[in-house]
Write an enzyme that holds these catalytic residues in place. Structure first.
Site, PDB file in Angstrom:
ATOM      1  N   ARG A 172       5.240 -10.397  -4.370  1.00 57.02           N
ATOM      2  CA  ARG A 172       4.027 -10.088  -3.898  1.00 57.02           C
ATOM      3  C   ARG A 172       4.282  -9.230  -2.417  1.00 57.02           C
ATOM      4  NH1 ARG A 172       3.180 -10.503  -7.991  1.00 57.02           N
ATOM      5  NH2 ARG A 172       2.036 -11.977  -9.150  1.00 57.02           N
ATOM      6  N   SER A 222      -5.803 -15.449  -7.808  1.00 54.44           N
ATOM      7  CA  SER A 222      -4.891 -16.707  -7.209  1.00 54.44           C
ATOM      8  C   SER A 222      -4.860 -16.439  -5.812  1.00 54.44           C
ATOM      9  CB  SER A 222      -3.601 -16.690  -7.880  1.00 54.44           C
ATOM     10  OG  SER A 222      -3.687 -16.645  -9.298  1.00 54.44           O
ATOM     11  N   GLU A 292      -1.509 -16.035  -1.111  1.00 56.27           N
ATOM     12  CA  GLU A 292      -1.448 -14.743  -1.477  1.00 56.27           C
ATOM     13  C   GLU A 292      -2.510 -13.727  -1.128  1.00 56.27           C
ATOM     14  OE1 GLU A 292      -0.336 -14.457  -5.722  1.00 56.27           O
ATOM     15  OE2 GLU A 292      -1.333 -12.727  -5.820  1.00 56.27           O
TER      16      GLU A 292
HETATM   17  C1  LIG Z   1     -10.148 -11.828 -11.197  1.00 59.84           C
HETATM   18  C2  LIG Z   1      -9.037 -11.412 -10.233  1.00 59.84           C
HETATM   19  C3  LIG Z   1      -7.565 -11.620 -11.023  1.00 59.84           C
HETATM   20  C4  LIG Z   1      -6.424 -11.159 -10.474  1.00 59.84           C
HETATM   21  N1  LIG Z   1      -5.182 -11.122 -11.168  1.00 59.84           N
HETATM   22  C5  LIG Z   1      -4.228 -10.790 -10.708  1.00 59.84           C
HETATM   23  C6  LIG Z   1      -2.761 -10.716 -11.240  1.00 59.84           C
HETATM   24  O1  LIG Z   1      -2.769 -11.069 -12.372  1.00 59.84           O
HETATM   25  N2  LIG Z   1      -1.671 -10.325 -10.676  1.00 59.84           N
HETATM   26  C7  LIG Z   1      -1.846  -9.984  -9.241  1.00 59.84           C
HETATM   27  O2  LIG Z   1      -1.018  -9.638  -9.009  1.00 59.84           O
HETATM   28  N3  LIG Z   1      -2.982  -9.764  -8.534  1.00 59.84           N
HETATM   29  C8  LIG Z   1      -4.353 -10.246  -9.414  1.00 59.84           C
HETATM   30  N4  LIG Z   1      -5.241 -10.083  -8.446  1.00 59.84           N
HETATM   31  C9  LIG Z   1      -5.379  -9.784  -7.237  1.00 59.84           C
HETATM   32  C10 LIG Z   1      -5.466  -8.284  -6.913  1.00 59.84           C
HETATM   33  O3  LIG Z   1      -6.185  -7.672  -8.023  1.00 59.84           O
HETATM   34  C11 LIG Z   1      -4.180  -7.519  -6.766  1.00 59.84           C
HETATM   35  O4  LIG Z   1      -3.288  -8.012  -5.595  1.00 59.84           O
HETATM   36  C12 LIG Z   1      -4.260  -5.824  -6.630  1.00 59.84           C
HETATM   37  O5  LIG Z   1      -3.124  -5.195  -6.550  1.00 59.84           O
HETATM   38  C13 LIG Z   1      -5.018  -5.891  -5.245  1.00 59.84           C
HETATM   39  O6  LIG Z   1      -5.287  -4.453  -5.210  1.00 59.84           O
HETATM   40  P1  LIG Z   1      -6.687  -3.993  -4.213  1.00 59.84           P
HETATM   41  O7  LIG Z   1      -6.715  -2.397  -4.586  1.00 59.84           O
HETATM   42  O8  LIG Z   1      -7.908  -4.577  -4.806  1.00 59.84           O
HETATM   43  O9  LIG Z   1      -6.167  -4.357  -2.998  1.00 59.84           O
HETATM   44  P2  LIG Z   1      -7.239  -4.755  -1.680  1.00 59.84           P
HETATM   45  O10 LIG Z   1      -7.430  -6.180  -2.028  1.00 59.84           O
HETATM   46  O11 LIG Z   1      -8.046  -3.767  -1.322  1.00 59.84           O
HETATM   47  O12 LIG Z   1      -6.022  -4.775  -0.479  1.00 59.84           O
HETATM   48  C14 LIG Z   1      -4.990  -5.644  -0.754  1.00 59.84           C
HETATM   49  C15 LIG Z   1      -4.060  -5.246   0.462  1.00 59.84           C
HETATM   50  O13 LIG Z   1      -3.554  -4.016   0.058  1.00 59.84           O
HETATM   51  C16 LIG Z   1      -3.618  -3.019   0.927  1.00 59.84           C
HETATM   52  N5  LIG Z   1      -3.803  -1.705   0.442  1.00 59.84           N
HETATM   53  C17 LIG Z   1      -4.778  -1.480  -0.582  1.00 59.84           C
HETATM   54  N6  LIG Z   1      -4.934  -0.382  -0.686  1.00 59.84           N
HETATM   55  C18 LIG Z   1      -3.863   0.490  -0.001  1.00 59.84           C
HETATM   56  C19 LIG Z   1      -3.094   1.651  -0.077  1.00 59.84           C
HETATM   57  N7  LIG Z   1      -3.845   2.669  -0.551  1.00 59.84           N
HETATM   58  N8  LIG Z   1      -2.325   1.796   1.021  1.00 59.84           N
HETATM   59  C20 LIG Z   1      -1.916   0.842   1.763  1.00 59.84           C
HETATM   60  N9  LIG Z   1      -2.304  -0.555   1.740  1.00 59.84           N
HETATM   61  C21 LIG Z   1      -3.145  -0.813   0.734  1.00 59.84           C
HETATM   62  C22 LIG Z   1      -4.919  -3.777   2.018  1.00 59.84           C
HETATM   63  O14 LIG Z   1      -4.766  -3.226   3.265  1.00 59.84           O
HETATM   64  C23 LIG Z   1      -4.630  -5.275   1.845  1.00 59.84           C
HETATM   65  O15 LIG Z   1      -3.790  -5.493   2.996  1.00 59.84           O
HETATM   66  C24 LIG Z   1      -6.554 -10.600  -9.112  1.00 59.84           C
HETATM   67  C25 LIG Z   1      -7.646 -10.482  -8.455  1.00 59.84           C
HETATM   68  C26 LIG Z   1      -8.810 -11.070  -9.125  1.00 59.84           C
HETATM   69  C27 LIG Z   1     -10.375 -10.915  -8.352  1.00 59.84           C
END
Ligand SMILES: Cc1cc2nc3c(=O)[nH]c(=O)nc-3n(C[C@H](O)[C@H](O)[C@H](O)COP(=O)(O)OP(=O)(O)OC[C@H]3O[C@@H](n4cnc5c(N)ncnc54)[C@H](O)[C@@H]3O)c2cc1C
Length: 299
Positions: A172, A222, A292
């Protein structure tokens, strides 16, 4: 809001003032952004990053807001959500996706081009930028296994391509977090595969996810990292914490690692549940649970 920003600071882009972020987060919680913008091009992102850098305005970059708790006080400065930058293209065995593309859409494009490697991400609801930032992973797969390189923007507005190695992926973790970079796009190196097999694998993983995870309710996935030698969900289950509720935030009765919004939950409710879970697991098992999910914003 003392920043030098007005609704038309960036030509051609609408800046929303005092915009509630609960509209955009997967938990359906979170206070307002002082200013919110949805850039559509790399040039616009570059102009925004350069402007805030020069004017010392705090900048927060978001993708799908699926791994976040935004505190109820909201976020100071400018929030930039990249979901309008979502182009995906395929050249031979490389899929190139802009940062705001949904990771799930990227897996579907790969599958439809008979390319294997991204099946693990079939149900991860983040953006490509968020996946690179977090090194998102599931079912034994990790983003670091498939990213060839990523195009990033430095805080000074310089565009760079970082190789997989330079991205310094860990559990992560990626260099994007340490160097305050904005991910603009990523190249995924995949391998030719069989459409039916790829589809079957993705369908299977999605079915397993739906059976185990409370996808019917808002959540941020998570909440806690896997502590060395343990599983966060099992510790929380064994501590008898499933169903523990503060306001509208509840430790899921379906998956102990998730905290769901059962109605009108606030970020403050979420944080109270997180603190209680951490304190209880520490008292019962002596294990520190580290979040996380990213907790951002003002109290
Ligand atoms: C139902 C559910 C299931 C999930 N299952 C998983 C799983 O199986 N595995 C897993 O790893 N995660 C899982 N996640 C968590 C999440 O989907 C991941 O961590 C995902 O990678 C986050 O992406 P996001 O675009 O939503 O990021 P955001 O939530 O928008 O941002 C997360 C972080 O990334 C940064 N960020 C986002 N985009 C950029 C960019 N372009 N440049 C720089 N920084 C950026 C943000 O500033 C923030 O600090 C789950 C979430 C949910 C709700």
């Amino acid at each position: 809001m003392t920043y030098q920003l007005t609704a038309d600071t960036f030509a051609g882009l609408t800046l929303l003032a005092n915009e509630p972020l609960a509209k955009y987060t997967h938990t359906k919680t979170g206070g307002p952004a002082d200013w919110l913008v949805f850039p559509e091009t790399v040039a616009q992102v570059q102009a925004i990053v350069t402007y805030v850098h020069d004017h010392q305005i705090p900048l927060t970059v978001l993708g799908n807001a699926s791994n976040l708790i935004v505190k109820d006080g909201g976020i100071a400065g400018l929030v930039m959500i990249l979901t309008k930058m979502k182009h995906i293209e395929v050249h031979d065995t490389i899929v190139t996706a802009q940062a705001g593309a949904a990771y799930i859409d990227t897996t579907i494009v790969a599958r439809d081009h008979h390319l294997s490697g991204l099946e693990f991400a079939a149900g991860i609801p983040g953006s490509v930028g968020g996946a690179v930032f977090m090194n998102a992973g599931a079912y034994g797969g990790e983003t670091k296994h498939v990213v060839k390189s990523a195009t990033v923007l430095t805080p000074a507005g310089e565009i760079k391509t970082l190789s997989n190695q330079e991205l310094d992926f860990g559990y992560r973790h990626s260099a994007v977090q340490d160097d305050n970079l904005v991910v603009l796009a990523a190249d995924f190196q995949l391998t030719p595969g069989d459409f039916d097999q790829i589809k079957a694998e993705m369908d299977d993983l999605n079915a397993r996810r739906a059976a185990k995870q409370p996808l019917e309710l808002p959540s941020c996935g998570s909440v806690f990292k896997r502590p060395t030698g343990y599983f966060a969900g099992k510790l929380i289950h064994d501590a008898g914490l499933q169903g523990y509720t503060v306001g509208g935030a509840q430790v899921s009765t379906k998956h102990a690692g998730f905290i769901v919004n059962i109605g009108n939950g606030t970020a403050t409710d979420y944080l109270a549940v997180i603190r209680h879970v951490q304190a209880t697991v520490k008292a019962k098992f002596g294990v520190d649970l580290e979040t996380e999910v990213r907790i951002i914003g003002r109290d």
